[in-house]
Design an enzyme around this catalytic site. Structure first.
Site, PDB file in Angstrom:
ATOM      1  N   SER A   9      50.014  46.675  47.675  1.00 46.13           N
ATOM      2  CA  SER A   9      50.825  46.367  46.497  1.00 46.13           C
ATOM      3  C   SER A   9      52.256  46.827  46.731  1.00 46.13           C
ATOM      4  CB  SER A   9      50.268  47.081  45.267  1.00 46.13           C
ATOM      5  OG  SER A   9      51.261  47.064  44.254  1.00 46.13           O
ATOM      6  N   HIS A  34      50.331  41.897  48.015  1.00 45.10           N
ATOM      7  CA  HIS A  34      50.039  41.905  46.574  1.00 45.10           C
ATOM      8  C   HIS A  34      51.318  42.160  45.780  1.00 45.10           C
ATOM      9  CE1 HIS A  34      47.178  42.408  43.207  1.00 45.10           C
ATOM     10  NE2 HIS A  34      47.974  43.385  42.776  1.00 45.10           N
ATOM     11  N   ASP A  36      52.867  42.639  42.079  1.00 42.33           N
ATOM     12  CA  ASP A  36      52.531  42.992  40.691  1.00 42.33           C
ATOM     13  C   ASP A  36      53.656  42.596  39.753  1.00 42.33           C
ATOM     14  OD1 ASP A  36      49.925  44.261  40.777  1.00 42.33           O
ATOM     15  OD2 ASP A  36      50.879  45.796  42.008  1.00 42.33           O
ATOM     16  N   MET A  38      54.946  42.441  35.970  1.00 39.36           N
ATOM     17  CA  MET A  38      54.721  43.106  34.675  1.00 39.36           C
ATOM     18  C   MET A  38      55.860  42.790  33.723  1.00 39.36           C
ATOM     19  SD  MET A  38      53.509  46.830  35.985  1.00 39.36           S
ATOM     20  CE  MET A  38      52.332  47.032  37.322  1.00 39.36           C
ATOM     21  N   HIS A  67      49.784  38.895  41.134  1.00 38.02           N
ATOM     22  CA  HIS A  67      48.997  39.430  40.011  1.00 38.02           C
ATOM     23  C   HIS A  67      49.887  39.456  38.775  1.00 38.02           C
ATOM     24  CE1 HIS A  67      46.777  43.294  38.416  1.00 38.02           C
ATOM     25  NE2 HIS A  67      46.586  42.256  37.628  1.00 38.02           N
ATOM     26  N   MET A  69      50.626  40.293  35.171  1.00 35.13           N
ATOM     27  CA  MET A  69      50.248  41.125  34.012  1.00 35.13           C
ATOM     28  C   MET A  69      51.256  40.809  32.919  1.00 35.13           C
ATOM     29  SD  MET A  69      49.405  44.495  36.270  1.00 35.13           S
ATOM     30  CE  MET A  69      50.298  43.819  37.664  1.00 35.13           C
ATOM     31  N   MET A 138      40.348  45.485  37.815  1.00 32.84           N
ATOM     32  CA  MET A 138      41.244  46.633  37.702  1.00 32.84           C
ATOM     33  C   MET A 138      40.409  47.909  37.648  1.00 32.84           C
ATOM     34  SD  MET A 138      44.230  45.376  37.809  1.00 32.84           S
ATOM     35  CE  MET A 138      44.936  47.022  37.767  1.00 32.84           C
ATOM     36  N   ASP A 174      41.542  46.633  42.416  1.00 27.79           N
ATOM     37  CA  ASP A 174      42.962  47.015  42.330  1.00 27.79           C
ATOM     38  C   ASP A 174      43.134  48.276  41.488  1.00 27.79           C
ATOM     39  OD1 ASP A 174      45.708  47.098  42.134  1.00 27.79           O
ATOM     40  OD2 ASP A 174      45.925  45.187  41.075  1.00 27.79           O
TER      41      ASP A 174
HETATM   42  C1  DX5 Z   1      48.605  48.389  38.629  1.00 29.01           C
HETATM   43  C2  DX5 Z   1      48.789  47.378  39.735  1.00 29.01           C
HETATM   44  C3  DX5 Z   1      48.276  47.835  41.051  1.00 29.01           C
HETATM   45  C4  DX5 Z   1      48.898  49.104  41.533  1.00 29.01           C
HETATM   46  C5  DX5 Z   1      48.056  49.700  42.604  1.00 29.01           C
HETATM   47  O1  DX5 Z   1      48.937  47.833  37.422  1.00 29.01           O
HETATM   48  O2  DX5 Z   1      48.140  46.156  39.422  1.00 29.01           O
HETATM   49  O3  DX5 Z   1      48.375  46.790  42.018  1.00 29.01           O
HETATM   50  O4  DX5 Z   1      50.179  48.938  41.991  1.00 29.01           O
HETATM   51  O5  DX5 Z   1      48.646  50.900  42.985  1.00 29.01           O
HETATM   52  P1  DX5 Z   1      47.795  52.115  43.548  1.00 29.01           P
HETATM   53  O6  DX5 Z   1      47.068  51.615  44.757  1.00 29.01           O
HETATM   54  O7  DX5 Z   1      48.812  53.140  43.849  1.00 29.01           O
HETATM   55  O8  DX5 Z   1      46.832  52.518  42.464  1.00 29.01           O
HETATM   56 ZN    ZN Z   2      47.914  44.512  41.015  1.00 31.97          ZN
END
Ligand code: DX5
Ligand code: ZN
Length: 225
Positions: A9, A34, A36, A38, A67, A69, A138, A174
């Site tokens: 990520s 990956h 993320d 948000m 991903h 969110m 998750m 994840d």
């Molecule tokens: C959280 C993300 C993850 C996160 C994982 O909302 O979707 O992808 O970055 O990070 P680690 O591996 O540090 O938990």
């Molecule tokens: Zn993620």
């Protein structure tokens, strides 16, 4: 057993050097990248949008594992597809028409993923299994990297593996994935692991060997399973 995919990520990368970071983790041997996304609404953090995904695209030689969110999600799916995502994963909790959103992703020629928060039952997947290429579980509450793995999700992985039967669906986990937590995930049926802090810890894009060591530590932890 097929080798598990590692999807670092980039939330844990240096955001001022994202192109270099992506090249470094690929040189270090990751399978996917990956991303993320948000929105400060669906989750309590804001990260990146389609413009950054597009800017990263030429640097990603493997698979751009995006991903989302965000809520609402439907109005933005096309933008993330156009930006060059390979897999687009949305949250089952983020909208009222999961089936429609998944159809939209596939209609744009992308692999469709559905993600579940830790408190969401796998039951929501029952009637969309033929519309998904990936299920993203998750194992932390989404929003931040570096959180601790929630052990109750291991049983959920196993139940989902049973639900999908012989369908060609990846099970990706994840959140809080480390060499300590990865074995239980893979033993339960995970085929892909996202890891942010566990991959980027201690390194910079100047020296991909640190990332390579971190990726190798995760792979070694599950090698005998
Ligand atoms: C959280 C993300 C993850 C996160 C994982 O909302 O979707 O992808 O970055 O990070 P680690 O591996 O540090 O938990
Ligand atoms: Zn993620």
């Amino acid at each position: 057993m097929a080798e598990v995919k590692i999807s670092p990520s980039i939330l844990s990368a240096d955001f001022a050097r994202l192109g270099e970071e992506v090249r470094a983790i690929e040189e270090a041997g990751c399978d996917w990248v990956h991303v993320d996304v948000m929105d400060g609404h669906y989750v309590p953090n804001i990260t990146i949008g389609p413009a950054v995904v597009k800017a990263l695209r030429p640097h990603v030689k493997t698979v751009m594992d995006v991903h989302l969110m965000i809520a609402p999600v439907d109005p933005y799916i096309e933008a993330f597809a156009d930006a060059g995502s390979d897999i687009i994963t949305i949250h089952a909790e983020a909208g009222p028409h999961l089936d429609r959103s998944l159809q939209l992703i596939r209609s744009l020629g992308k692999k469709a993923g559905v993600s579940l928060n830790p408190s969401t039952s796998e039951d929501v997947l029952k009637y969309v299994l033929d519309r998904v290429d990936l299920i993203l579980l998750m194992s932390v509450n989404p929003g931040f990297g570096g959180q601790s793995f929630i052990p109750s999700q291991i049983n959920k992985i196993a139940r989902i593996k049973e639900m999908i039967g012989d369908r060609d669906i990846e099970i990706e986990v994840d959140g809080g994935v480390t060499p300590e937590t990865a074995p239980a995930c893979v033993a339960a049926g995970a085929t892909a692991l996202v890891a942010g802090s566990a991959v980027f810890r201690g390194g910079t894009p100047d020296d991909p060997s640190i990332y390579a060591g971190n990726i190798k530590a995760i792979r070694s932890s599950v090698a005998s399973l």
